[in-house]
Design a protein around this motif. Structure first.
Motif, PDB file in Angstrom:
ATOM      1  N   LEU A  76       0.827  -1.201   0.000  1.00 35.82           N
ATOM      2  CA  LEU A  76       0.000   0.000   0.000  1.00 35.82           C
ATOM      3  C   LEU A  76       0.864   1.256   0.000  1.00 35.82           C
ATOM      4  CD1 LEU A  76      -2.835  -1.186   2.404  1.00 35.82           C
ATOM      5  CD2 LEU A  76      -2.694  -1.347  -0.084  1.00 35.82           C
ATOM      6  N   LEU A  77       0.216   2.393  -0.172  1.00 37.21           N
ATOM      7  CA  LEU A  77       0.908   3.658  -0.390  1.00 37.21           C
ATOM      8  C   LEU A  77       0.677   4.626   0.757  1.00 37.21           C
ATOM      9  CD1 LEU A  77      -0.096   4.151  -4.144  1.00 37.21           C
ATOM     10  CD2 LEU A  77       2.038   3.172  -3.267  1.00 37.21           C
ATOM     11  N   ASP A  78       1.386   5.748   0.706  1.00 34.35           N
ATOM     12  CA  ASP A  78       1.197   6.879   1.609  1.00 34.35           C
ATOM     13  C   ASP A  78       1.353   6.424   3.062  1.00 34.35           C
ATOM     14  OD1 ASP A  78       0.667   8.466  -0.671  1.00 34.35           O
ATOM     15  OD2 ASP A  78      -1.408   7.805  -0.670  1.00 34.35           O
ATOM     16  N   PHE A  79       0.426   6.822   3.941  1.00 38.17           N
ATOM     17  CA  PHE A  79       0.584   6.493   5.357  1.00 38.17           C
ATOM     18  C   PHE A  79       0.209   5.053   5.677  1.00 38.17           C
ATOM     19  CE2 PHE A  79       0.705  11.131   5.847  1.00 38.17           C
ATOM     20  CZ  PHE A  79       1.806  11.235   6.681  1.00 38.17           C
ATOM     21  N   ALA A  80      -0.259   4.293   4.685  1.00 37.70           N
ATOM     22  CA  ALA A  80      -0.447   2.852   4.873  1.00 37.70           C
ATOM     23  C   ALA A  80       0.770   2.082   4.369  1.00 37.70           C
ATOM     24  CB  ALA A  80      -1.699   2.382   4.152  1.00 37.70           C
ATOM     25  N   PHE A  81       1.825   2.794   3.948  1.00 37.47           N
ATOM     26  CA  PHE A  81       3.036   2.111   3.483  1.00 37.47           C
ATOM     27  C   PHE A  81       3.597   1.262   4.629  1.00 37.47           C
ATOM     28  CE2 PHE A  81       7.528   1.557   2.630  1.00 37.47           C
ATOM     29  CZ  PHE A  81       7.490   1.121   1.319  1.00 37.47           C
ATOM     30  N   GLY A  82       4.034   0.073   4.285  1.00 44.89           N
ATOM     31  CA  GLY A  82       4.446  -0.908   5.284  1.00 44.89           C
ATOM     32  C   GLY A  82       3.403  -1.986   5.455  1.00 44.89           C
ATOM     33  N   CYS A  83       2.200  -1.729   4.945  1.00 44.01           N
ATOM     34  CA  CYS A  83       1.120  -2.724   4.921  1.00 44.01           C
ATOM     35  C   CYS A  83       0.948  -3.228   3.493  1.00 44.01           C
ATOM     36  CB  CYS A  83      -0.198  -2.117   5.387  1.00 44.01           C
ATOM     37  SG  CYS A  83      -0.179  -1.415   7.041  1.00 44.01           S
ATOM     38  N   ALA A  84       0.324  -4.373   3.370  1.00 37.57           N
ATOM     39  CA  ALA A  84      -0.042  -4.902   2.062  1.00 37.57           C
ATOM     40  C   ALA A  84      -1.429  -5.505   2.151  1.00 37.57           C
ATOM     41  CB  ALA A  84       0.958  -5.955   1.586  1.00 37.57           C
ATOM     42  N   SER A  85      -2.202  -5.331   1.097  1.00 41.25           N
ATOM     43  CA  SER A  85      -3.472  -6.043   0.983  1.00 41.25           C
ATOM     44  C   SER A  85      -3.252  -7.324   0.188  1.00 41.25           C
ATOM     45  CB  SER A  85      -4.508  -5.175   0.268  1.00 41.25           C
ATOM     46  OG  SER A  85      -4.896  -4.080   1.072  1.00 41.25           O
ATOM     47  N   ASN A  86      -4.022  -8.344   0.524  1.00 44.43           N
ATOM     48  CA  ASN A  86      -3.990  -9.617  -0.215  1.00 44.43           C
ATOM     49  C   ASN A  86      -2.652 -10.341  -0.092  1.00 44.43           C
ATOM     50  OD1 ASN A  86      -6.329  -8.327  -1.003  1.00 44.43           O
ATOM     51  ND2 ASN A  86      -6.012  -8.566  -3.197  1.00 44.43           N
ATOM     52  N   ALA A  87      -1.978 -10.171   1.052  1.00 44.48           N
ATOM     53  CA  ALA A  87      -0.666 -10.802   1.231  1.00 44.48           C
ATOM     54  C   ALA A  87      -0.761 -12.314   1.232  1.00 44.48           C
ATOM     55  CB  ALA A  87      -0.031 -10.314   2.535  1.00 44.48           C
ATOM     56  N   ASP A  88       0.326 -12.956   0.805  1.00 43.64           N
ATOM     57  CA  ASP A  88       0.429 -14.410   0.889  1.00 43.64           C
ATOM     58  C   ASP A  88       0.730 -14.859   2.315  1.00 43.64           C
ATOM     59  OD1 ASP A  88       0.155 -14.538  -1.886  1.00 43.64           O
ATOM     60  OD2 ASP A  88       2.318 -14.567  -2.227  1.00 43.64           O
ATOM     61  N   ALA A  89       1.544 -14.051   3.009  1.00 41.66           N
ATOM     62  CA  ALA A  89       2.003 -14.430   4.346  1.00 41.66           C
ATOM     63  C   ALA A  89       2.523 -13.186   5.058  1.00 41.66           C
ATOM     64  CB  ALA A  89       3.105 -15.488   4.256  1.00 41.66           C
ATOM     65  N   PHE A  90       2.644 -13.303   6.374  1.00 43.20           N
ATOM     66  CA  PHE A  90       3.285 -12.262   7.168  1.00 43.20           C
ATOM     67  C   PHE A  90       4.462 -12.893   7.905  1.00 43.20           C
ATOM     68  CE2 PHE A  90      -1.137 -10.733   6.966  1.00 43.20           C
ATOM     69  CZ  PHE A  90      -0.916  -9.468   6.417  1.00 43.20           C
ATOM     70  N   MET A  91       5.648 -12.355   7.669  1.00 48.04           N
ATOM     71  CA  MET A  91       6.833 -12.777   8.402  1.00 48.04           C
ATOM     72  C   MET A  91       7.053 -11.812   9.556  1.00 48.04           C
ATOM     73  SD  MET A  91       9.003 -15.227   6.950  1.00 48.04           S
ATOM     74  CE  MET A  91      10.699 -14.644   6.770  1.00 48.04           C
ATOM     75  N   PRO A  92       7.506 -12.279  10.716  1.00 49.45           N
ATOM     76  CA  PRO A  92       7.975 -11.331  11.718  1.00 49.45           C
ATOM     77  C   PRO A  92       9.131 -10.503  11.137  1.00 49.45           C
ATOM     78  CG  PRO A  92       7.728 -13.524  12.661  1.00 49.45           C
ATOM     79  CD  PRO A  92       7.596 -13.675  11.176  1.00 49.45           C
ATOM     80  N   SER A  93       9.142  -9.219  11.424  1.00 54.99           N
ATOM     81  CA  SER A  93      10.155  -8.347  10.822  1.00 54.99           C
ATOM     82  C   SER A  93      11.590  -8.822  11.052  1.00 54.99           C
ATOM     83  CB  SER A  93      10.003  -6.919  11.356  1.00 54.99           C
ATOM     84  OG  SER A  93       8.839  -6.316  10.859  1.00 54.99           O
ATOM     85  N   PRO A  94      11.975  -9.284  12.251  1.00 54.21           N
ATOM     86  CA  PRO A  94      13.367  -9.714  12.421  1.00 54.21           C
ATOM     87  C   PRO A  94      13.784 -10.801  11.437  1.00 54.21           C
ATOM     88  CG  PRO A  94      12.307  -9.480  14.549  1.00 54.21           C
ATOM     89  CD  PRO A  94      11.224  -9.359  13.520  1.00 54.21           C
ATOM     90  N   TYR A  95      12.860 -11.687  11.074  1.00 53.80           N
ATOM     91  CA  TYR A  95      13.203 -12.768  10.157  1.00 53.80           C
ATOM     92  C   TYR A  95      13.161 -12.287   8.707  1.00 53.80           C
ATOM     93  CZ  TYR A  95      12.763 -15.112  14.511  1.00 53.80           C
ATOM     94  OH  TYR A  95      12.947 -15.449  15.826  1.00 53.80           O
ATOM     95  N   GLN A  96      12.322 -11.318   8.429  1.00 50.74           N
ATOM     96  CA  GLN A  96      12.363 -10.688   7.113  1.00 50.74           C
ATOM     97  C   GLN A  96      13.715 -10.012   6.906  1.00 50.74           C
ATOM     98  OE1 GLN A  96      10.503 -11.217   4.520  1.00 50.74           O
ATOM     99  NE2 GLN A  96       9.005  -9.568   4.257  1.00 50.74           N
ATOM    100  N   PHE A  97      14.229  -9.383   7.956  1.00 48.97           N
ATOM    101  CA  PHE A  97      15.536  -8.738   7.834  1.00 48.97           C
ATOM    102  C   PHE A  97      16.671  -9.750   7.702  1.00 48.97           C
ATOM    103  CE2 PHE A  97      13.489  -4.824   9.494  1.00 48.97           C
ATOM    104  CZ  PHE A  97      13.911  -3.975   8.494  1.00 48.97           C
TER     105      PHE A  97
END
Length: 540
Positions: free
Chosen positions: A340-361
């Motif tokens: 998503l864009l603007d102040f919703a940046f960092g979110c996604a719609s219709n995601a396949d999965a959510f990783m915890p941020s430390p593991y994404q990094f």
């Protein structure tokens, strides 16, 4: 109403924080921000003068300029002694700077900008009672002690947080683990035993790692949630932070999902939006740049996405009928879907999965993904990029966030931005028209802040491309090379004459695709990514 057991009032929770404590806060700007808890700490300080001299850790960021105050609630002289953040609230140059930026500029708090992934790593090392983090992430950038060493002001420079060490004949950066006495995290639901679920959240962020760091070092964990559920009513597979790690729970029934979003079930993956519900970008110069960035992609790739012009590339693919050809991965943890864009940046719609941020990094730092699409403020003669500091407008930049983690080893990076700042541009008949040149050059002899090191990129053989409205450039061992030029642009006047350093002009210089500068879809096609194979193959 005061609640019993783990569930206490905001004021009582704020009263648990002692003077001099190290406090870790889970948030990404407005996403997942425990805003009311931070407000309660600020209110307690205003009323009593306590807690004092806190050190706060913000692995991504806390708060922004449009509805979630976050860290600004605690940006008070005497309350904060030291702040360590992956990034900080930012806003337009016309706005009054956030209070935290005023404190940083006045040298009233020692402030550091540590890359988000490293800051999460420091929590994990503290949780396991290991001494700290050794990493090559950040070498030859502002993170390196040979440059700023993450310090944002003189108070921070006097107390370094990183040192360069030699290990087995190589240079590494060493960050000492920091053990928080308090972790303030956020979730959607807590049951009566403190088990936490995240069903309305846009990301898990790093709450579990922060809770472990505090609990394993004798500290306390405070969770802000939207609602309380009966003990035993939460499904165990849905619990992301178990109650054995949570000491206290506070409730904000109106907590926002992200800055200007109270609740959108598509952000938390509870429903999927139809593709035609996503707003496609209207034609403008930025869209032309985003289209050219999209031409760098390969079908089947996993691609990281940053803030700025490149954030529109997923919508370019939707418009071109190519949604799903690549999988988007963002630092807050979403995998797939539509960022998503603007102040919703960092979110996604219709995601396949959510990783915890430390593991994404961890995924980013080890370059497991295929490409990254990012922005630039400045580029210099070595190919280095600045996105993290402008002295004349410091609060306009948020800091580096995960930029350094992402770019440290990325196989391919496409940086995008306007060639000059403030130019008046138009498009006519598929040609770029520069009606008035910008006053601020972005191709400079030396960037003010090295967020990305061109020298290390060359040493590591990274594939680096810079896309602007008037040209495309590549980083080579000899320097920055001009490879494409927009139709209607004069090479000498509009490009070479507007760079502070000499650009190498490719012998194979070619025009950018004129379709980029037209209204309709460009007929984008993406070549297939080569299949991943182990070295040696089936025959050894």
């Amino acid at each position: 109403m005061r609640m019993t057991g783990k569930h206490i009032s905001l004021a009582d929770a704020a009263g648990l924080i002692p003077d001099g404590a190290v406090v870790s806060v889970s948030s990404s700007s407005g996403l997942g921000c425990p805003d009311l808890m931070l407000k309660a700490i600020g209110e307690r300080f205003e009323a009593t003068g306590h807690p004092r001299d806190l050190t706060t850790l913000h692995p991504i960021a806390a708060g922004d300029m449009s509805g979630i105050k976050g860290v600004d609630y605690i940006a008070r002289k005497g309350l904060l002694k030291k702040i360590i953040g992956g990034s900080y609230p930012s806003g337009p140059s016309s706005a009054e700077p956030p209070l935290i930026w005023q404190m940083i500029g006045a040298n009233e708090v020692a402030a550091y900008n540590i890359p988000s992934g490293i800051l999460f790593d420091m929590h994990r090392e503290a949780a396991a009672k290991r001494p700290g983090v050794m990493t090559k992430v950040g070498l030859d950038t502002f993170v390196d002690p040979s440059r700023e060493g993450c310090a944002m002001n003189a108070s921070a420079a006097a107390e370094p947080v990183v040192k360069k060490v030699a290990f087995e004949g190589e240079d590494w950066l060493y960050f000492k683990a920091i053990a928080p006495q308090v972790a303030i995290i956020r979730a959607t639901t807590a049951d009566e035993r403190g088990n936490l679920t995240y069903e309305h959240e846009g990301a898990y962020l790093g709450g579990l790692d922060q809770a472990l760091a505090a609990r394993n070092n004798g500290g306390i964990v405070i969770a802000q949630v939207k609602r309380i559920a009966k003990e035993g009513s939460l499904k165990p597979h849905d619990v992301r932070v178990p109650g054995v790690l949570v000491d206290y729970v506070v409730v904000d029934p109106d907590q926002k999902q992200t800055t200007q979003t109270l609740y959108d079930p598509a952000i938390s993956g509870e429903i999927f939006r139809p593709l035609d519900s996503f707003r496609l970008p209207e034609f403008n110069i930025q869209k032309a740049i985003a289209r050219r960035v999209a031409q760098e992609l390969e079908a089947g790739s996993a691609v990281n996405l940053g803030f700025g012009i490149s954030a529109n590339v997923p919508r370019i693919l939707i418009e071109e009928g190519l949604h799903g050809a690549v999988t988007w991965v963002i630092e807050q943890g979403a995998v797939g879907g539509v960022p998503l864009l603007d102040f919703a940046f960092g979110c996604a719609s219709n995601a396949d999965a959510f990783m915890p941020s430390p593991y994404q990094f961890t995924y980013f730092q080890g370059a497991g993904f295929d490409a990254s699409l990012l922005s630039f403020l400045e580029i210099d003669r070595t190919g280095s990029v600045n996105v993290s500091k402008l002295s004349f407008r410091p609060h306009v930049t948020a800091g580096a966030g995960g930029f350094v983690d992402i770019t440290a080893r990325a196989k391919k990076i496409v940086f995008s931005g306007m060639f000059n700042a403030g130019a008046k541009l138009a498009v006519a008949d598929g040609r770029l028209v520069i009606e008035k040149e910008g006053k601020l050059r972005k191709l400079v002899n030396a960037v003010e802040h090295v967020t990305f090191s061109g020298r290390r990129a060359v040493e590591q053989g990274q594939d680096i491309t810079y896309v602007t409205e008037r040209c495309v450039m590549k980083l080579t061992p000899e320097g920055v090379m001009l490879t494409e030029i927009a139709p209607g642009v004069d090479l000498e006047t509009d490009i070479l004459g507007q760079s502070e350093f000499p650009l190498i002009v490719s012998d194979a210089l070619k025009p950018m695709d004129p379709a980029l500068f037209g209204e309709g879809p460009i007929g984008l096609t993406l070549p297939a990514k080569a299949p991943r194979r182990l070295k040696g193959g089936a025959d050894g």
